[in-house]
Design a protein around this motif. Structure first.
Motif, short mmCIF file in Angstrom:
data_model
loop_
_atom_site.label_atom_id
_atom_site.label_comp_id
_atom_site.label_asym_id
_atom_site.label_seq_id
_atom_site.Cartn_x
_atom_site.Cartn_y
_atom_site.Cartn_z
N GLY A 12 1.63 20.08 1.52
CA GLY A 12 0.66 19.61 0.52
C GLY A 12 0.72 18.10 0.33
N VAL A 13 1.63 17.46 1.08
CA VAL A 13 1.72 15.98 0.99
C VAL A 13 0.98 15.38 2.19
CG1 VAL A 13 3.28 14.00 0.97
CG2 VAL A 13 3.95 16.13 -0.18
N HIS A 14 0.02 14.50 1.89
CA HIS A 14 -0.75 13.83 2.94
C HIS A 14 -0.19 12.42 3.16
CE1 HIS A 14 -4.66 16.33 2.04
NE2 HIS A 14 -3.60 17.09 2.23
N VAL A 15 -0.15 11.98 4.41
CA VAL A 15 0.36 10.63 4.71
C VAL A 15 -0.62 9.92 5.64
CG1 VAL A 15 2.28 9.28 5.64
CG2 VAL A 15 2.74 11.50 4.56
N THR A 16 -0.98 8.70 5.29
CA THR A 16 -1.96 7.94 6.08
C THR A 16 -1.52 6.48 6.20
OG1 THR A 16 -3.79 9.33 5.33
CG2 THR A 16 -4.37 7.16 6.18
N ALA A 17 -1.58 5.95 7.42
CA ALA A 17 -1.44 4.50 7.60
C ALA A 17 -2.85 3.92 7.61
CB ALA A 17 -0.74 4.19 8.91
N LEU A 18 -3.12 3.04 6.67
CA LEU A 18 -4.44 2.38 6.57
C LEU A 18 -4.33 1.04 7.29
CD1 LEU A 18 -7.30 1.90 5.34
CD2 LEU A 18 -6.15 1.30 3.19
N CYS A 19 -5.18 0.83 8.31
CA CYS A 19 -5.02 -0.33 9.19
C CYS A 19 -6.25 -1.24 9.18
CB CYS A 19 -4.76 0.15 10.62
SG CYS A 19 -3.33 1.24 10.74
N PRO A 20 -6.42 -2.03 8.12
CA PRO A 20 -7.62 -2.88 8.04
C PRO A 20 -7.55 -4.05 9.02
CG PRO A 20 -6.42 -2.79 5.94
CD PRO A 20 -5.52 -2.24 6.99
N GLY A 21 -8.74 -4.51 9.42
CA GLY A 21 -8.84 -5.80 10.10
C GLY A 21 -9.04 -6.87 9.03
N TYR A 22 -9.71 -7.97 9.41
CA TYR A 22 -9.89 -9.06 8.44
C TYR A 22 -10.61 -8.57 7.18
CZ TYR A 22 -8.27 -12.50 11.76
OH TYR A 22 -7.50 -13.23 12.61
N THR A 23 -9.97 -8.79 6.03
CA THR A 23 -10.49 -8.29 4.76
C THR A 23 -10.51 -9.44 3.75
OG1 THR A 23 -9.41 -6.20 5.29
CG2 THR A 23 -10.20 -6.45 3.04
N LEU A 24 -11.58 -9.48 2.95
CA LEU A 24 -11.75 -10.58 1.99
C LEU A 24 -10.88 -10.33 0.76
CD1 LEU A 24 -15.58 -10.76 2.46
CD2 LEU A 24 -14.00 -12.64 2.98
N THR A 25 -9.74 -10.96 0.70
CA THR A 25 -8.78 -10.83 -0.41
C THR A 25 -8.12 -12.20 -0.60
OG1 THR A 25 -6.91 -10.33 1.01
CG2 THR A 25 -8.27 -8.45 0.35
N GLU A 26 -7.02 -12.24 -1.33
CA GLU A 26 -6.28 -13.51 -1.50
C GLU A 26 -5.33 -13.79 -0.33
OE1 GLU A 26 -4.25 -13.41 -5.25
OE2 GLU A 26 -6.09 -13.10 -6.40
N PHE A 27 -5.21 -12.81 0.58
CA PHE A 27 -4.20 -12.85 1.65
C PHE A 27 -4.18 -14.18 2.40
CE2 PHE A 27 -2.71 -11.84 5.96
CZ PHE A 27 -1.60 -11.06 5.71
N HIS A 28 -5.38 -14.61 2.85
CA HIS A 28 -5.42 -15.83 3.67
C HIS A 28 -5.33 -17.11 2.84
CE1 HIS A 28 -6.98 -12.65 6.36
NE2 HIS A 28 -6.23 -13.28 7.24
N ASP A 29 -5.51 -16.99 1.51
CA ASP A 29 -5.22 -18.13 0.63
C ASP A 29 -3.71 -18.27 0.47
OD1 ASP A 29 -8.03 -18.52 0.06
OD2 ASP A 29 -7.87 -16.70 -1.16
N VAL A 30 -3.05 -17.12 0.31
CA VAL A 30 -1.60 -17.13 0.09
C VAL A 30 -0.88 -17.69 1.33
CG1 VAL A 30 0.45 -15.68 -0.32
CG2 VAL A 30 -1.68 -15.22 -1.58
N ASN A 31 -1.35 -17.30 2.53
CA ASN A 31 -0.64 -17.81 3.73
C ASN A 31 -1.21 -19.14 4.24
OD1 ASN A 31 -2.85 -17.31 5.46
ND2 ASN A 31 -2.00 -15.44 6.32
N GLY A 32 -2.19 -19.67 3.51
CA GLY A 32 -2.68 -21.02 3.81
C GLY A 32 -3.60 -21.12 5.02
N SER A 33 -4.14 -19.98 5.48
CA SER A 33 -4.97 -20.04 6.70
C SER A 33 -6.46 -19.83 6.41
CB SER A 33 -4.49 -18.98 7.71
OG SER A 33 -4.76 -17.68 7.24
N ARG A 34 -6.86 -19.88 5.14
CA ARG A 34 -8.26 -19.57 4.78
C ARG A 34 -9.25 -20.38 5.60
NH1 ARG A 34 -10.38 -15.60 3.44
NH2 ARG A 34 -9.02 -15.27 1.67
#
Ligand SMILES: NC(=O)c1ccc[n+]([C@@H]2O[C@H](COP(=O)([O-])OP(=O)(O)OC[C@H]3O[C@@H](n4cnc5c(N)ncnc54)[C@H](OP(=O)(O)O)[C@@H]3O)[C@@H](O)[C@H]2O)c1
Length: 264
Positions: free
Chosen positions: A174-196
């Motif tokens: 009854g336990v489901h497990v999923t790896a979610l594998c996004p490509g480029y996504t508009l979030t703060e991620f690339h601001d945080v790593n300085g590559s925006r």
């Protein structure tokens, strides 16, 4: 009402997943380091969906954080039916020029904390015959490692493989497990790593997905108990190419990525 713990819920994909799960009738436990952002999201979710969102701050770079987080949840009398290991970041300066402490933090936040939280929370889910686990990995986990953000891809590959193993172990529970594998996504991620600026110049708008889209695809895939999902047709083409091409050619493909970002 089932309750889901979401790490890295103060921004981006984690916040989007919180909104989707609230819309589907889940209560939430939101964690990250920035309390104000978590509290604002909890208030928004209560007003919009009438779901309870409990805020517990934690710095997952601290090796003790997963156990402390679970203890804080237990103290509040909450049961965790779902876990989303989403918190993450990257460093893009190259292996030798990155502060080793930053690499340790990456490994702790994105690799060891998901393992620890799964180990602490999955037994209860199995016992109760219901659970949901999403590990937010990345398209990068399906590709050869790139120079510059050297450890990021391997960490995400680990998450994909670990999710497969957990998916196999959880079958029939009854336990489901999923790896979610996004490509480029508009979030703060690339601001945080300085590559925006670099990534915006290197990759056209059509290559970018919204956090909301990624979150909805992740939710549906986990409900369907798919061990892995990659949102977006183009991302799936790149994933297939990385599998089909000989290693040398695949490395050239990601070598081009590093050059476009002027990292090597
Ligand atoms: N954006 C993309 O293009 C992309 C693509 C593929 C995969 N991903 C993955 O998606 C996940 C979410 O990233 P995102 O794009 O949504 O980035 P984001 O907008 O920068 O959000 C990252 C989240 O992680 C949290 N976090 C970072 N360090 C933490 C720490 N030491 N302890 C606790 N929480 C921490 C941040 O919260 P605080 O700063 O408040 O702690 C924030 O809530 C990551 O695992 C990332 O690798 C992103």
């Amino acid at each position: 009402m089932p309750t889901i713990l979401i790490t890295g819920a103060s921004a981006g994909i984690g916040a989007a997943l919180a909104r989707v799960y609230a819309e589907k009738g889940w209560d939430l436990i939101l964690t990250a380091r920035r309390e104000a952002a978590l509290t604002a999201l909890a208030e928004e979710i209560w007003k919009t969906h009438g779901q309870t969102a409990t805020v517990i701050t934690a710095d997952l770079a601290d090796p003790n954080a997963p156990a402390q987080l679970v203890a804080a949840i237990t103290e509040r009398g909450l049961t965790v039916d779902g876990l989303i290991n989403n918190a993450g970041f990257s460093r893009t300066d190259g292996f030798l020029t990155t502060d080793p402490a930053a690499h340790d933090a990456m490994l702790q936040v994105m690799l060891l904390a998901p393992v620890a939280l799964s180990r602490l929370l999955m037994p209860g889910m199995v016992q109760r015959g219901f659970g949901r686990i999403i590990n937010v990995a990345s398209l990068a986990g399906h590709m050869p490692a790139t120079g510059g953000d050297t450890l990021y891809g391997p960490i995400k590959s680990f998450l994909i493989k670990a999710s497969q193993g957990l998916w196999l172990e959880a079958r029939g529970t009854g336990v489901h497990v999923t790896a979610l594998c996004p490509g480029y996504t508009l979030t703060e991620f690339h601001d945080v790593n300085g590559s925006r600026e670099e990534v915006s110049a290197a990759y056209p708008a059509w290559m970018w997905q919204t956090a909301e889209h990624v979150a909805r695809v992740g939710y549906e895939a986990c409900e369907a108990n798919r061990p892995q999902v990659t949102p977006g047709a183009m991302n799936n083409v790149m994933k297939a190419l990385a599998k089909l091409l000989p290693n040398g050619a695949a490395l050239k493909m990601v070598g081009g990525h590093a050059e476009r970002l002027d990292r090597l």
